[in-house]
Design a protein around this motif. Structure first.
Motif, PDB file in Angstrom:
ATOM      1  N   ASP A  35      28.168  37.963  69.059  1.00 20.36           N
ATOM      2  CA  ASP A  35      27.550  37.357  67.884  1.00 20.36           C
ATOM      3  C   ASP A  35      28.445  37.576  66.668  1.00 20.36           C
ATOM      4  OD1 ASP A  35      25.247  36.552  69.265  1.00 20.36           O
ATOM      5  OD2 ASP A  35      24.318  38.523  68.990  1.00 20.36           O
ATOM      6  N   TYR A  36      28.463  36.590  65.788  1.00 20.54           N
ATOM      7  CA  TYR A  36      29.196  36.764  64.539  1.00 20.54           C
ATOM      8  C   TYR A  36      28.527  35.972  63.426  1.00 20.54           C
ATOM      9  CZ  TYR A  36      31.403  32.247  65.812  1.00 20.54           C
ATOM     10  OH  TYR A  36      31.635  30.937  66.167  1.00 20.54           O
ATOM     11  N   THR A  37      28.835  36.364  62.219  1.00 22.29           N
ATOM     12  CA  THR A  37      28.332  35.680  61.027  1.00 22.29           C
ATOM     13  C   THR A  37      29.500  34.995  60.336  1.00 22.29           C
ATOM     14  OG1 THR A  37      26.617  37.352  60.708  1.00 22.29           O
ATOM     15  CG2 THR A  37      27.164  35.974  58.816  1.00 22.29           C
ATOM     16  N   VAL A  38      29.373  33.697  60.084  1.00 21.28           N
ATOM     17  CA  VAL A  38      30.393  32.985  59.315  1.00 21.28           C
ATOM     18  C   VAL A  38      30.151  33.279  57.842  1.00 21.28           C
ATOM     19  CG1 VAL A  38      31.387  30.752  58.707  1.00 21.28           C
ATOM     20  CG2 VAL A  38      30.615  31.172  61.051  1.00 21.28           C
ATOM     21  N   ILE A  39      31.115  33.943  57.221  1.00 26.54           N
ATOM     22  CA  ILE A  39      30.976  34.356  55.823  1.00 26.54           C
ATOM     23  C   ILE A  39      31.446  33.269  54.868  1.00 26.54           C
ATOM     24  CG2 ILE A  39      31.646  36.093  54.115  1.00 26.54           C
ATOM     25  CD1 ILE A  39      32.341  37.919  56.517  1.00 26.54           C
ATOM     26  N   TYR A  40      32.569  32.633  55.236  1.00 26.20           N
ATOM     27  CA  TYR A  40      33.198  31.704  54.303  1.00 26.20           C
ATOM     28  C   TYR A  40      34.157  30.811  55.072  1.00 26.20           C
ATOM     29  CZ  TYR A  40      35.636  30.249  49.971  1.00 26.20           C
ATOM     30  OH  TYR A  40      36.165  29.533  48.937  1.00 26.20           O
ATOM     31  N   ILE A  45      40.585  27.537  57.894  1.00 26.53           N
ATOM     32  CA  ILE A  45      40.366  28.955  58.189  1.00 26.53           C
ATOM     33  C   ILE A  45      38.883  29.303  58.032  1.00 26.53           C
ATOM     34  CG2 ILE A  45      41.043  31.320  57.683  1.00 26.53           C
ATOM     35  CD1 ILE A  45      43.309  29.489  58.697  1.00 26.53           C
ATOM     36  N   GLU A  46      38.361  29.994  59.031  1.00 25.60           N
ATOM     37  CA  GLU A  46      36.979  30.463  58.999  1.00 25.60           C
ATOM     38  C   GLU A  46      36.983  31.995  58.955  1.00 25.60           C
ATOM     39  OE1 GLU A  46      33.520  28.545  61.297  1.00 25.60           O
ATOM     40  OE2 GLU A  46      34.082  30.253  62.571  1.00 25.60           O
ATOM     41  N   VAL A 155      37.158  39.052  60.204  1.00 25.77           N
ATOM     42  CA  VAL A 155      38.373  38.427  60.703  1.00 25.77           C
ATOM     43  C   VAL A 155      38.535  37.028  60.121  1.00 25.77           C
ATOM     44  CG1 VAL A 155      38.275  39.708  62.875  1.00 25.77           C
ATOM     45  CG2 VAL A 155      37.244  37.441  62.750  1.00 25.77           C
ATOM     46  N   ALA A 156      39.780  36.592  60.057  1.00 26.31           N
ATOM     47  CA  ALA A 156      40.113  35.214  59.710  1.00 26.31           C
ATOM     48  C   ALA A 156      40.499  34.496  60.996  1.00 26.31           C
ATOM     49  CB  ALA A 156      41.263  35.172  58.716  1.00 26.31           C
ATOM     50  N   VAL A 157      40.002  33.273  61.167  1.00 22.89           N
ATOM     51  CA  VAL A 157      40.157  32.547  62.430  1.00 22.89           C
ATOM     52  C   VAL A 157      40.710  31.151  62.181  1.00 22.89           C
ATOM     53  CG1 VAL A 157      38.966  31.733  64.514  1.00 22.89           C
ATOM     54  CG2 VAL A 157      38.129  33.772  63.322  1.00 22.89           C
ATOM     55  N   TYR A 158      41.689  30.780  63.001  1.00 24.15           N
ATOM     56  CA  TYR A 158      42.192  29.408  63.012  1.00 24.15           C
ATOM     57  C   TYR A 158      41.956  28.841  64.405  1.00 24.15           C
ATOM     58  CZ  TYR A 158      45.372  25.406  63.041  1.00 24.15           C
ATOM     59  OH  TYR A 158      45.899  24.154  63.172  1.00 24.15           O
ATOM     60  N   ARG A 159      41.311  27.699  64.492  1.00 25.06           N
ATOM     61  CA  ARG A 159      40.942  27.092  65.779  1.00 25.06           C
ATOM     62  C   ARG A 159      41.862  25.924  66.106  1.00 25.06           C
ATOM     63  NH1 ARG A 159      34.770  25.285  67.421  1.00 25.06           N
ATOM     64  NH2 ARG A 159      35.263  24.086  69.294  1.00 25.06           N
ATOM     65  N   SER A 172      50.184  28.311  65.889  1.00 24.98           N
ATOM     66  CA  SER A 172      48.866  28.520  65.285  1.00 24.98           C
ATOM     67  C   SER A 172      48.830  29.814  64.472  1.00 24.98           C
ATOM     68  CB  SER A 172      47.793  28.545  66.378  1.00 24.98           C
ATOM     69  OG  SER A 172      47.779  27.326  67.085  1.00 24.98           O
ATOM     70  N   SER A 173      49.488  30.859  64.983  1.00 24.11           N
ATOM     71  CA  SER A 173      49.557  32.120  64.243  1.00 24.11           C
ATOM     72  C   SER A 173      50.281  31.937  62.912  1.00 24.11           C
ATOM     73  CB  SER A 173      50.279  33.189  65.072  1.00 24.11           C
ATOM     74  OG  SER A 173      49.576  33.481  66.251  1.00 24.11           O
ATOM     75  N   ALA A 174      51.337  31.132  62.917  1.00 24.96           N
ATOM     76  CA  ALA A 174      52.090  30.874  61.685  1.00 24.96           C
ATOM     77  C   ALA A 174      51.211  30.159  60.658  1.00 24.96           C
ATOM     78  CB  ALA A 174      53.329  30.042  61.993  1.00 24.96           C
ATOM     79  N   LYS A 175      50.387  29.202  61.123  1.00 20.95           N
ATOM     80  CA  LYS A 175      49.480  28.499  60.208  1.00 20.95           C
ATOM     81  C   LYS A 175      48.450  29.455  59.627  1.00 20.95           C
ATOM     82  CE  LYS A 175      49.848  23.925  62.355  1.00 20.95           C
ATOM     83  NZ  LYS A 175      49.129  22.832  63.071  1.00 20.95           N
ATOM     84  N   LEU A 176      47.919  30.332  60.476  1.00 19.93           N
ATOM     85  CA  LEU A 176      46.943  31.312  60.012  1.00 19.93           C
ATOM     86  C   LEU A 176      47.566  32.245  58.973  1.00 19.93           C
ATOM     87  CD1 LEU A 176      44.200  32.791  60.218  1.00 19.93           C
ATOM     88  CD2 LEU A 176      45.145  34.056  62.171  1.00 19.93           C
TER      89      LEU A 176
END
Length: 233
Positions: A35-40, A45-46, A155-159, A172-176
């Motif tokens: 489970d996670y909460t989307v903060i922003y 980037i999520e 955490v910061a996430v790029y999908r 993808s890591s470079a974009k993040l």
């Protein structure tokens, strides 16, 4: 219209592939995940908050190849959930499968469980179902496999979609990382891969992520009245 044996075979193969994709998609939706909460959210980037959760993890020693380390790690962990543990339990598959390569030695410990990911090695992990805790989780028979408590974190996430290749991971890591630098967000530790789909899922339908722990959120979050502590607690 005349249907030849060859065209009929191709049609059946396509229908079979479609059925497999639909089945794989429904199975993927039903798999348990943390489970996670989307903060922003900002652009691509999520920002999420995860409570602490258990994983079963294996470290691949002396393998510098992204894909072969992932394959070996997956095999070890799949044997564990298939019953290669002290209770002989078969454990449900979950999502995502995670992989990380560290540049420094990191020790993770919680009561009696601990794991060390040494510098330059890959660690591959499966999430354990929520019904298990640090006491009840089946202990592995393979000494290369450990049960580990991942601490709570933001955490910061790029999908992204596509194949599970090192080049896609690096891109993808470079974009993040570029986005975090532009927003003056401080990353902690190494970027982790997360894969959510079965291997037979078409690459353009796959859900893949890269994520990294962060110590702060973008300034625009606070400018809009965001309070991280209030959001989480």
């Amino acid at each position: 219209m005349i249907t030849t044996a060859s065209s009929l075979t191709q049609l059946l193969l396509r229908l079979g592939l479609l059925s497999a994709l639909l089945l794989g998609g429904s199975m993927a939706l039903s798999l348990e995940q943390p489970d996670y909460t989307v903060i922003y959210e900002q652009g691509d980037i999520e920002y999420r908050y995860y409570d602490a959760y258990l994983v079963v993890e294996t470290v691949i020693e002396n393998d510098q190849k992204y894909k072969s380390a992932a394959n070996e790690g997956f095999r070890r962990l799949f044997r564990y959930i298939s019953g290669n543990n002290k209770k002989g339990d078969e454990i449900a598959m979950t999502k995502p499968v995670q992989q990380v390569k560290t540049s420094e030695t990191i020790a993770l410990d919680d009561i009696s469980i601990e794991s060390t990911v040494r510098a330059g090695n890959y660690a591959v992990s499966f999430v354990l179902p929520k019904k298990y805790n640090a006491v009840t989780a089946p202990q592995p028979l393979d000494p290369r496999v450990s049960v580990v408590m991942l601490p709570a974190k933001t955490v910061a996430v790029y999908r992204y979609s596509g194949r599970w290749t090192e080049s896609n991971f690096k891109r993808s890591s470079a974009k993040l990382n570029q986005s975090l630098q532009q927003q003056a967000v401080n990353a902690i530790g190494e970027v982790r891969s997360a894969f959510y789909n079965a291997p037979f899922m078409l690459p353009f339908l796959r859900r893949n992520e890269v994520l990294v722990e962060v110590s702060n959120l973008p300034e625009s979050y606070t400018q809009q009245g965001g309070d991280l502590a209030a959001t989480l607690y």
